[in-house]
Scaffold this active site. Structure first.
Site, PDB file in Angstrom:
ATOM      1  N   HIS A 179       0.857  -1.195   0.000  1.00 57.14           N
ATOM      2  CA  HIS A 179       0.000   0.000   0.000  1.00 57.14           C
ATOM      3  C   HIS A 179       0.890   1.241   0.000  1.00 57.14           C
ATOM      4  O   HIS A 179       1.348   1.686   1.041  1.00 57.14           O
ATOM      5  CB  HIS A 179      -0.905  -0.019   1.225  1.00 57.14           C
ATOM      6  CG  HIS A 179      -2.039   0.968   1.174  1.00 57.14           C
ATOM      7  ND1 HIS A 179      -2.060   2.041   0.319  1.00 57.14           N
ATOM      8  CD2 HIS A 179      -3.207   1.029   1.865  1.00 57.14           C
ATOM      9  CE1 HIS A 179      -3.190   2.727   0.505  1.00 57.14           C
ATOM     10  NE2 HIS A 179      -3.886   2.131   1.437  1.00 57.14           N
ATOM     11  N   HIS A 182      -2.555   6.963  -1.148  1.00 61.66           N
ATOM     12  CA  HIS A 182      -3.572   7.644  -0.318  1.00 61.66           C
ATOM     13  C   HIS A 182      -3.062   8.390   0.905  1.00 61.66           C
ATOM     14  O   HIS A 182      -3.822   8.649   1.832  1.00 61.66           O
ATOM     15  CB  HIS A 182      -4.653   6.632   0.121  1.00 61.66           C
ATOM     16  CG  HIS A 182      -5.277   5.902  -1.020  1.00 61.66           C
ATOM     17  ND1 HIS A 182      -6.088   4.795  -0.875  1.00 61.66           N
ATOM     18  CD2 HIS A 182      -5.204   6.109  -2.365  1.00 61.66           C
ATOM     19  CE1 HIS A 182      -6.487   4.353  -2.048  1.00 61.66           C
ATOM     20  NE2 HIS A 182      -5.954   5.137  -2.981  1.00 61.66           N
ATOM     21  N   TYR A 184      -0.690   7.343   3.142  1.00 57.61           N
ATOM     22  CA  TYR A 184      -0.172   6.521   4.238  1.00 57.61           C
ATOM     23  C   TYR A 184       1.361   6.472   4.159  1.00 57.61           C
ATOM     24  O   TYR A 184       1.963   7.175   3.344  1.00 57.61           O
ATOM     25  CB  TYR A 184      -0.834   5.139   4.216  1.00 57.61           C
ATOM     26  CG  TYR A 184      -2.324   5.262   4.471  1.00 57.61           C
ATOM     27  CD1 TYR A 184      -2.790   5.639   5.736  1.00 57.61           C
ATOM     28  CD2 TYR A 184      -3.248   5.083   3.452  1.00 57.61           C
ATOM     29  CE1 TYR A 184      -4.144   5.808   5.976  1.00 57.61           C
ATOM     30  CE2 TYR A 184      -4.618   5.253   3.688  1.00 57.61           C
ATOM     31  CZ  TYR A 184      -5.059   5.612   4.943  1.00 57.61           C
ATOM     32  OH  TYR A 184      -6.394   5.793   5.184  1.00 57.61           O
TER      33      TYR A 184
HETATM   34  C1  LIG Z   1     -15.031   1.402   2.375  1.00 57.25           C
HETATM   35  C2  LIG Z   1     -13.772   1.620   1.596  1.00 57.25           C
HETATM   36  C3  LIG Z   1     -12.565   1.218   2.141  1.00 57.25           C
HETATM   37  C4  LIG Z   1     -11.362   1.382   1.433  1.00 57.25           C
HETATM   38  N1  LIG Z   1     -10.182   0.909   1.964  1.00 57.25           N
HETATM   39  C5  LIG Z   1      -9.048   0.934   1.219  1.00 57.25           C
HETATM   40  C6  LIG Z   1      -7.861   0.253   1.676  1.00 57.25           C
HETATM   41  O1  LIG Z   1      -7.806  -0.394   2.728  1.00 57.25           O
HETATM   42  N2  LIG Z   1      -6.761   0.339   0.877  1.00 57.25           N
HETATM   43  C7  LIG Z   1      -6.770   1.017  -0.314  1.00 57.25           C
HETATM   44  O2  LIG Z   1      -5.738   1.069  -0.990  1.00 57.25           O
HETATM   45  N3  LIG Z   1      -7.887   1.621  -0.770  1.00 57.25           N
HETATM   46  C8  LIG Z   1      -9.025   1.564  -0.050  1.00 57.25           C
HETATM   47  N4  LIG Z   1     -10.192   2.108  -0.561  1.00 57.25           N
HETATM   48  C9  LIG Z   1     -10.202   2.647  -1.940  1.00 57.25           C
HETATM   49  C10 LIG Z   1     -10.669   1.542  -2.925  1.00 57.25           C
HETATM   50  O3  LIG Z   1      -9.694   0.517  -3.033  1.00 57.25           O
HETATM   51  C11 LIG Z   1     -10.935   2.085  -4.326  1.00 57.25           C
HETATM   52  O4  LIG Z   1      -9.728   2.601  -4.855  1.00 57.25           O
HETATM   53  C12 LIG Z   1     -12.005   3.164  -4.329  1.00 57.25           C
HETATM   54  O5  LIG Z   1     -13.161   2.728  -3.615  1.00 57.25           O
HETATM   55  C13 LIG Z   1     -12.417   3.521  -5.764  1.00 57.25           C
HETATM   56  O6  LIG Z   1     -13.029   2.405  -6.385  1.00 57.25           O
HETATM   57  P1  LIG Z   1     -14.643   2.366  -6.620  1.00 57.25           P
HETATM   58  O7  LIG Z   1     -14.990   3.680  -7.232  1.00 57.25           O
HETATM   59  O8  LIG Z   1     -14.851   1.196  -7.529  1.00 57.25           O
HETATM   60  O9  LIG Z   1     -15.287   2.195  -5.276  1.00 57.25           O
HETATM   61  C14 LIG Z   1     -11.391   1.983   0.152  1.00 57.25           C
HETATM   62  C15 LIG Z   1     -12.619   2.385  -0.395  1.00 57.25           C
HETATM   63  C16 LIG Z   1     -13.805   2.204   0.302  1.00 57.25           C
HETATM   64  C17 LIG Z   1     -15.119   2.611  -0.332  1.00 57.25           C
END
Ligand SMILES: Cc1cc2nc3c(=O)[nH]c(=O)nc-3n(C[C@H](O)[C@H](O)[C@H](O)COP(=O)(O)O)c2cc1C
Length: 375
Positions: A179, A182, A184
């Site tokens: 990771h 974002h 981190y």
């Molecule tokens: C509830 C939630 C939790 C997420 N947790 C993470 C995470 O742990 N690690 C990460 O890299 N991105 C995380 N994301 C981002 C998602 O991996 C993804 O990039 C983002 O939701 C965009 O995709 P989508 O439009 O299909 O939802 C999270 C997104 C959501 C909605």
């Protein structure tokens, strides 16, 4: 939405193709995006987590990237309900997740995570651990809420990622994802606003990439040579949506080249809307540029099949269904190789099988409620 037969077969044709990431063959192009769910008390993924992932594998997701899971460093996290990737009980829980996903015909990698300066001192799972980061600066610019990492801290964290990767291979995972996105820890090193070091881990883009590249190299050194290492990164940060690591393809290349050289097999370029061009004078999105600059297989992500980005989801809002024609056009042009899907797969565990069968009109719209349960 009316889907014609030819549109349906085009969708299936493009997304059903297998792909190889180093030694791993993934049966199709659909990836479950990593999503933190916080359903693992004590950091142990239990039976509900097993069935949550296995259900999506059984319904056609080619590759699951798990929710972020903390590496074995005391400052890595901030919740006792986020699964950990160290400790006997925690790893035994993960081994069962892997077993079930494999039995369902899927492949799975854990997303290895250290949150760095996002941590607040006093938070679980290790209340006494300080927040640490490249310069003790938070993504929002606050100083003094944590510590700049010493060489010893850097070595410990590199070691923790390597140990986690070795454990992943030992318990049967198909690869790992680091990771690096974002805002981190790894991203805090990559970004000039949070990395003010002058010791060789800070300075220009290549120096700021050194820490992440050393983690990649340390991981590579302890896993088999054909074990895939995926690196997720983003321009945007959780607390700074307009942040950018790179303003030009050349700046992006300065960051990606050392990571590729250290042994990254595939990049996962996190954007909120996959259809937006990343730089001027080209239609390529971030994943497209990443593939062009590194030659590595690349995963795109961001509002696939939806018309509203995921920040709305975090605010509890829903999103309507959107067309995936633009996505298919880009895949036909080989702009990127795989597509990660987040919220749409939370809402509808059958998303992949419906889309692969050309039944995209049967996919359920995202109403936000799926965030609250694990099913
Ligand atoms: C509830 C939630 C939790 C997420 N947790 C993470 C995470 O742990 N690690 C990460 O890299 N991105 C995380 N994301 C981002 C998602 O991996 C993804 O990039 C983002 O939701 C965009 O995709 P989508 O439009 O299909 O939802 C999270 C997104 C959501 C909605």
């Amino acid at each position: 939405m009316i889907v014609t037969q030819s549109a349906a077969s085009r969708t299936a044709e493009i997304l059903s193709r297998p792909i190889t990431l180093n030694g791993l063959t993934v049966p199709n192009r659909i990836v479950m995006a990593p999503m933190t769910r916080m359903f693992s008390p004590g950091g142990v993924p239990g039976d509900d987590v097993r069935s949550y992932y296995a259900r999506r594998a059984a319904a056609g997701v080619g590759l699951i990237v798990t929710e972020g899971t903390y590496v074995g460093h005391p400052s890595a996290g901030q919740s006792d309900r986020v699964p950990r990737f160290h400790g006997e009980e925690q790893l035994a829980g993960w081994a069962k997740v892997v077993e079930d996903v494999h039995a369902a015909g899927g492949t799975i990698v854990p997303q290895l995570w250290h949150i760095g300066m996002v941590r607040n001192q006093g938070e679980p799972p290790y209340a006494d651990a300080p927040a640490v980061g490249p310069s003790g600066i938070r993504v929002d610019g606050t100083e003094g809420a944590g510590q700049a990492m010493t060489q010893r801290d850097l070595d410990d964290v590199i070691g923790a990622f390597a140990e986690a990767a070795a454990a992943a291979e030992r318990i049967g995972f198909d690869g790992i994802e680091l990771h690096g996105a974002h805002g981190y820890l790894l991203d805090q090193f990559l970004w000039e606003r949070t990395n003010r070091r002058d010791d060789g881990y800070g300075g220009d883009a290549v120096a700021r990439t050194r820490f992440a590249a050393e983690i990649v190299a340390a991981v590579r050194a302890v896993v088999s040579s054909d074990f895939p290492v995926i690196f997720r990164y983003s321009q945007w940060k959780q607390e700074a949506y307009d942040a950018r690591l790179a303003e030009t393809p050349q700046e992006l290349e300065a960051i990606l080249a050392p990571l590729a050289a250290a042994g990254v097999d595939a990049f996962h370029a996190s954007t909120r809307r996959y259809w937006l061009p990343e730089f001027d004078d080209s239609d390529l999105n971030l994943a497209g540029w990443t593939k062009k600059l590194t030659g590595r297989p690349t995963i795109t992500v961001g509002s696939v099949g939806l018309d509203g980005d995921f920040l709305r989801a975090l605010a509890g809002k829903g999103a309507e269904l959107g067309s995936i024609d633009n996505l298919l056009d880009r895949m036909e042009r080989d702009e990127f190789d795989m597509v990660a899907v987040g919220r749409a797969l939370l809402q509808d565990p059958e998303w992949a099988s419906k889309v692969l069968a050309g039944r995209i009109d049967e996919v359920k719209a995202y109403d936000g409620a799926a965030l609250k349960t694990l099913s």
